[in-house]
Design a protein around this motif. Structure first.
Motif, short mmCIF file in Angstrom:
data_model
loop_
_atom_site.label_atom_id
_atom_site.label_comp_id
_atom_site.label_asym_id
_atom_site.label_seq_id
_atom_site.Cartn_x
_atom_site.Cartn_y
_atom_site.Cartn_z
N UNK A 290 0.82 -1.21 0.00
CA UNK A 290 0.00 0.00 0.00
C UNK A 290 0.86 1.27 0.00
N UNK A 291 2.15 1.12 0.30
CA UNK A 291 3.05 2.28 0.28
C UNK A 291 3.50 2.75 1.65
N UNK A 292 3.25 1.94 2.68
CA UNK A 292 3.62 2.35 4.05
C UNK A 292 5.14 2.51 4.19
N UNK A 293 5.86 1.43 3.85
CA UNK A 293 7.32 1.48 4.01
C UNK A 293 7.95 2.48 3.06
N UNK A 294 7.41 2.56 1.84
CA UNK A 294 7.95 3.52 0.88
C UNK A 294 7.77 4.94 1.42
N UNK A 295 6.64 5.19 2.07
CA UNK A 295 6.41 6.52 2.65
C UNK A 295 7.47 6.83 3.70
N UNK A 296 7.70 5.87 4.58
CA UNK A 296 8.71 6.09 5.65
C UNK A 296 10.10 6.28 5.03
N UNK A 297 10.46 5.42 4.08
CA UNK A 297 11.79 5.53 3.47
C UNK A 297 11.96 6.85 2.71
N UNK A 298 10.87 7.34 2.14
CA UNK A 298 10.95 8.63 1.44
C UNK A 298 11.09 9.77 2.44
N UNK A 299 10.32 9.68 3.52
CA UNK A 299 10.43 10.73 4.56
C UNK A 299 11.86 10.80 5.08
N UNK B 195 15.50 9.46 20.81
CA UNK B 195 15.08 10.39 19.75
C UNK B 195 13.74 11.05 20.06
N UNK B 196 13.52 12.22 19.43
CA UNK B 196 12.24 12.91 19.62
C UNK B 196 11.19 12.38 18.65
N UNK B 197 11.67 11.82 17.54
CA UNK B 197 10.75 11.28 16.53
C UNK B 197 11.18 9.84 16.21
N UNK B 198 10.21 8.92 16.30
CA UNK B 198 10.56 7.51 16.09
C UNK B 198 9.68 6.91 14.99
N UNK B 199 10.32 6.24 14.05
CA UNK B 199 9.59 5.51 13.02
C UNK B 199 9.67 4.02 13.35
N UNK B 200 8.51 3.41 13.47
CA UNK B 200 8.49 1.96 13.71
C UNK B 200 7.76 1.29 12.55
N UNK B 201 8.51 0.54 11.76
CA UNK B 201 7.93 -0.09 10.58
C UNK B 201 7.67 -1.57 10.88
N UNK B 202 6.44 -1.88 11.20
CA UNK B 202 6.01 -3.24 11.54
C UNK B 202 6.99 -3.94 12.51
N UNK B 203 7.13 -3.38 13.69
CA UNK B 203 8.14 -3.92 14.62
C UNK B 203 7.72 -5.23 15.29
N UNK B 204 6.45 -5.60 15.15
CA UNK B 204 6.00 -6.79 15.90
C UNK B 204 5.73 -7.99 15.00
N UNK C 238 8.09 11.40 23.09
CA UNK C 238 8.44 11.15 21.69
C UNK C 238 7.21 11.16 20.79
N UNK C 239 7.42 11.55 19.55
CA UNK C 239 6.37 11.45 18.52
C UNK C 239 6.67 10.18 17.72
N UNK C 240 5.61 9.41 17.45
CA UNK C 240 5.86 8.10 16.84
C UNK C 240 5.02 7.88 15.59
N UNK C 241 5.68 7.40 14.55
CA UNK C 241 4.97 6.97 13.34
C UNK C 241 5.07 5.45 13.31
N UNK C 242 3.88 4.81 13.31
CA UNK C 242 3.86 3.36 13.51
C UNK C 242 3.13 2.68 12.36
N UNK C 243 3.80 1.78 11.65
CA UNK C 243 3.10 1.06 10.59
C UNK C 243 2.91 -0.40 11.01
N UNK C 244 1.78 -0.93 10.66
CA UNK C 244 1.49 -2.32 11.02
C UNK C 244 0.33 -2.86 10.20
N UNK C 245 0.16 -4.18 10.26
CA UNK C 245 -1.03 -4.82 9.67
C UNK C 245 -2.05 -5.11 10.77
N UNK C 246 -1.56 -5.10 12.01
CA UNK C 246 -2.40 -5.59 13.10
C UNK C 246 -3.33 -4.50 13.63
#
Lengths: 312, 385
Positions: A41-50, A154-163, A186-194
């Protein structure tokens, strides 16, 4: 509220495939933003682009109010990233791995030592500090992966499907840790399927598909988007088809499915559907052994928005 | 940050079993194999004067310097290099075909051709003999021209200056050493190969710093550190590991296999270290520039190393001669050729200009490769990771 990330008109393609299509959204200070979407859907691509790890065709990205660039080291210093894949050195112990990655951000040895210990405690790896990654279970490895990404506070954390592929105990530990990081500021951007994870920890959710935002809001706001409002399931001893047909004529009823002794009634909208149904059943002298009502879940909303077709 | 990354890169490399096997253990195993295979040859094989021919022609007759040098080298003495016969071209070819001679020299107006059928130690000596005389001839011609352009027409003074220049520049010695052996050449080759293996280590470091090559690379790319810092500190650690491997190889061959590197051990070590740097930089540039997966890169690195080694004569000196003769530029930019040429030069002539030239060439090669790698890494953005 202060904007930590501002994404404007971001577009990124892989050859002919549009991975992100004119995407715009903001992430606010102190929130956990869930990026939800099916595979591809573009979740990881969005994070990698950011993070400027990927080259994108169009769009601007601001982090902490500054334009993000590959050499924006002052911005990167306050960012922590936990990728889908476990990113650790097989040749280093748990402690050494965390110390190594933390050391890329924090040069003061004493401060780093305390940061590393904090990270170890946060993810519950105190008994495993001298273990090598190969000696760890999948859940412990995931926890190490997280510790390596957040040890420098960190003040900003990206978690790409960590579980992904983590047992329930480790998952709870990880989710508690994430909430604690948010509570610590911290501010968190979290991607997951769950879906249940998103419902549990995210303050706001963006549902992505085919690189576009399908819906955005809090869990309740998203649930209100669903056509389905309520689902009532009852277990009856005996019910005539005439009574079933009468239920189908209720104004707010969407469908009635009878499966043996079970009756599943779905409602589009309406207030006090359960009360109305029980009164009706009572008047028709229909006895039931169980009856319960369910509100639509995020999963229902997700499937309604993204469709039920299988994805890669 | 530099020291932090250097320290951890050392830990990672020293603990990587696969890299340690190929860098530390494999050369030692190969050295042991050489020792077992060539022990008897070593015992039986000593240098003896070999047979060559010179094609008789006016060009040869008029080439005073070469004629004198050949006479000197074939004179009965402890330093006798070869037995020479002056014959016509047809006879020379026939003698070579019948293996009566190692090779023959044919003079033209401006050049000397070496015709050989095989590639062995004597063919190598013949080639170096010709190179050396050519080099002396050039020095004499240049010095005479210099003196004439200065207006110095004093014959004795010109001779004296030429001789002084020759003594300064050329040490034409040791070419007839009595302990010349195949085994030594094999050990030099082994050291050169071990030095070039450094490419695998530097490529490992590169892969760990590229987001499209490894998950650690992805994580490192989000860190607030210039890639050049990560690259240089990692590369320095690679060099330390490589040098440690070479030191172990030297210790093993000297103390266990009882190899006598003669008095040139420090010069050999210097060449091996600079060769390692070149190997590391080669791995670096292949790792940086090629956009393919880790395994493909490793395959390409091995193929390139083997090809460069082949061109440099590591598997037979004839190829080096053919390249030197026809495409000299190729060996001038080939690090394997620089290493082997340095070893050969050291073996035959000791510490002289040819050895120094190879050392400097290797340093320049390494610096250029590292610079390109660094620029390429800094500018790289990825379409997919």
């Amino acid at each position: 509220m202060k904007k930590i990330i501002e994404v404007k008109n971001l577009s990124k393609s892989y050859k002919n495939l549009k991975a992100i299509d004119d995407l715009s959204f903001d992430v606010y200070e102190g929130e956990i933003l869930g990026l939800l979407g099916p595979n591809g859907s573009g979740k990881s691509t969005t994070i990698n682009s950011i993070l400027n790890l990927l080259e994108f065709e169009k769009g601007t990205i601001k982090i902490f109010g500054k334009i993000m660039k590959p050499d924006a080291y002052d911005i990167k210093r306050d960012i922590g990233v936990i990728f889908q894949e476990v990113a650790v050195f097989e040749e280093l112990t748990v402690y050494e791995n965390i110390d190594y990655f933390c050391g890329l951000y924090v040069s003061d040895k004493l401060l780093r030592k305390s940061y590393v210990e904090d990270a170890i405690n946060l993810v519950g790896l105190k008994e495993f500090t001298k273990f090598y990654p190969k000696q760890l279970s999948g859940g412990l490895l995931r926890r190490l992966n997280i510790a390596c990404g957040i040890a420098h506070k960190p003040k900003l954390i990206f978690l790409d499907e960590p579980t992904v592929a983590v047992d329930p105990q480790s998952r709870n530990n990880i989710l508690d840790g994430i909430k604690k990081l948010r509570d610590d500021g911290a501010t968190i951007v979290y991607t997951t399927h769950y879906m249940e994870e998103v419902e549990m920890i995210c303050d706001r959710i963006i549902i992505l598909d085919k690189g576009k935002i399908l819906a955005e809001g809090t869990t309740d706001e998203l649930k209100s988007l669903a056509k389905l409002e309520e689902k009532i399931t009852l277990e009856v001893k005996k019910i005539s088809s005439k009574v079933v047909d009468e239920i189908k004529t209720f104004k707010t009823v969407d469908s009635v499915i009878q499966n043996g002794n079970n009756l599943v009634i779905t409602y589009k909208k309406g207030k006090d559907n359960l009360g109305e149904l029980t009164s009706f059943l009572h008047s028709k002298k229909v006895t039931y052994s169980k009856i319960f009502s369910e509100r639509p879940t995020l999963n229902d909303v997700f499937l309604e928005l993204t469709g039920k077709d299988l994805r890669d | 940050m530099f020291i932090h990354n250097f320290k951890y890169s050392l830990k990672v490399l020293f603990r990587n079993k696969s890299l340690i096997f190929w860098t530390f253990i494999f050369p030692i195993l190969l050295g042991t194999f050489f020792h077992m295979a060539f022990k008897d040859i070593e015992n039986n094989e000593t240098f003896h004067a070999f047979d060559i021919a010179v094609v008789n022609s006016p060009y040869y007759e008029n080439n005073t310097i070469f004629k004198k040098a050949i006479n000197e080298a074939s004179k009965e003495s402890d330093n006798k290099l070869f037995n020479v016969k002056v014959v016509n071209k047809k006879d020379a070819s026939k003698m070579l075909e019948n293996k009566e001679i190692t090779g023959y020299l044919e003079f033209s107006n401006s050049d000397v051709n070496i015709i050989i059928n095989d590639n062995g130690i004597y063919e190598t000596i013949l080639k170096f003999f010709v190179d050396e005389v050519n080099s002396n001839k050039k020095i004499i011609e240049n010095t005479v021209n210099e003196e004439i352009s200065k207006g110095n027409l004093d014959y004795q003074m010109v001779i004296s200056n030429v001789m002084e220049k020759l003594n300064e520049t050329v040490e034409f010695k040791n070419i007839s050493r009595s302990n010349l052996s195949y085994t030594m050449i094999e050990y030099y080759t082994l050291i050169a190969m071990a030095a070039l293996y450094g490419g695998a280590i530097s490529m490992y470091i590169i892969n760990k710093n590229m987001p499209n090559m490894s998950s650690v690379g992805k994580r490192n790319s989000t860190a607030p550190i210039p890639k050049s810092t990560l690259l240089l500190s990692g590369l320095l650690a690679s060099l330390v590991v490589q040098i440690t491997g070479l030191i172990l190889l030297f210790i093993y061959t000297i103390f266990i296999l009882k190899i006598d590197y003669n008095s040139n051990i420090w010069l050999i070590a210097l060449l091996a270290v600079v060769g390692s740097l070149a190997g590391l930089s080669l791995g670096c540039i292949i790792g940086t520039i090629l956009k393919t997966n880790e395994n493909a890169k490793s395959g390409i690195l091995i193929a390139v190393t083997m090809f460069l080694s082949f061109l440099s004569g590591m598997m037979g000196i004839t190829m080096k001669y053919v390249i030197d003769k026809n495409i000299p530029i190729l060996n001038m930019i080939n690090p394997a050729a620089m290493i082997t040429d340095g070893f050969y030069a050291l073996y035959y002539y000791g510490f002289e200009s040819r050895y120094i030239f190879n050392i400097l060439s290797l340093i320049v090669f390494s610096l250029i490769m590292l610079l390109i790698s660094s620029i390429s890494l800094r500018r790289q953005k990825y379409d997919s990771i």
